[in-house]
Design a protein around this motif. Sequence first.
Motif, short mmCIF file in Angstrom:
data_model
loop_
_atom_site.label_atom_id
_atom_site.label_comp_id
_atom_site.label_asym_id
_atom_site.label_seq_id
_atom_site.Cartn_x
_atom_site.Cartn_y
_atom_site.Cartn_z
N THR A 56 0.81 -1.22 0.00
CA THR A 56 0.00 0.00 0.00
C THR A 56 0.84 1.26 0.00
O THR A 56 0.30 2.36 -0.16
CB THR A 56 -0.93 0.04 1.22
OG1 THR A 56 -0.15 -0.05 2.41
CG2 THR A 56 -1.94 -1.09 1.17
N GLY A 57 2.14 1.13 0.18
CA GLY A 57 3.01 2.30 0.18
C GLY A 57 2.87 3.14 1.44
O GLY A 57 3.06 4.35 1.40
N THR A 58 2.53 2.51 2.55
CA THR A 58 2.39 3.22 3.81
C THR A 58 3.38 2.67 4.82
O THR A 58 3.95 1.59 4.65
CB THR A 58 0.96 3.06 4.38
OG1 THR A 58 0.67 1.68 4.52
CG2 THR A 58 -0.06 3.71 3.49
N HIS A 59 3.58 3.41 5.88
CA HIS A 59 4.49 2.99 6.93
C HIS A 59 3.78 1.96 7.82
O HIS A 59 2.59 2.11 8.10
CB HIS A 59 4.92 4.20 7.76
CG HIS A 59 6.11 3.92 8.61
ND1 HIS A 59 6.00 3.35 9.86
CD2 HIS A 59 7.44 4.12 8.40
CE1 HIS A 59 7.20 3.21 10.39
NE2 HIS A 59 8.10 3.68 9.52
N PRO A 60 4.49 0.93 8.27
CA PRO A 60 3.85 -0.08 9.12
C PRO A 60 3.23 0.50 10.40
O PRO A 60 2.21 0.02 10.87
CB PRO A 60 4.99 -1.04 9.46
CG PRO A 60 5.96 -0.89 8.35
CD PRO A 60 5.86 0.54 7.92
N GLU A 61 3.81 1.56 10.94
CA GLU A 61 3.26 2.17 12.15
C GLU A 61 1.89 2.80 11.87
O GLU A 61 0.99 2.76 12.69
CB GLU A 61 4.21 3.21 12.73
CG GLU A 61 3.79 3.77 14.06
CD GLU A 61 3.60 2.70 15.13
OE1 GLU A 61 2.70 2.86 15.97
OE2 GLU A 61 4.37 1.71 15.15
#
Length: 139
Positions: A56-61
């Motif tokens: 998704t191109g997002t940070h895991p946090e």
Amino acid sequence: MTHSFPERGTPHPGPRPSHARADTGEARREASRETGRTYQLARPERLDLETFAGATGTHPELVRRLVVLGVLDAWTDAAGHLWLPPSQLLVMARIRRLRAGFSINYAAIGLVLDLLDRIADLEAAQRGRTRTTGGPSWT
């Protein structure tokens, strides 16, 4: 005959069994044991946190925070690892569109998603109803 791609080898390197098998599934399993290679034939039923974040191109946090807010559906296994169903990829894309288009904070996105889903359900129910009064529809 020379190959234009010399770095490419045969698809199944290693020794081949000399006898034929009636069960091709067993032949595939034995071939993968002999070569040490396995191939994924279907999409996984779940994605781990790192794979989901990468897809998704997002940070895991951020994914963890959205799970805590109840915006994304996920579960944890006995080891404490977070797993998400592939259907949540579409939800994450929707979240990113809402965030980019309307600058909605992540806490409010859950409410907006619920309202959009409710509107879609009501519209579907309205389309499914038959007209009992009046004449034929003017459209």
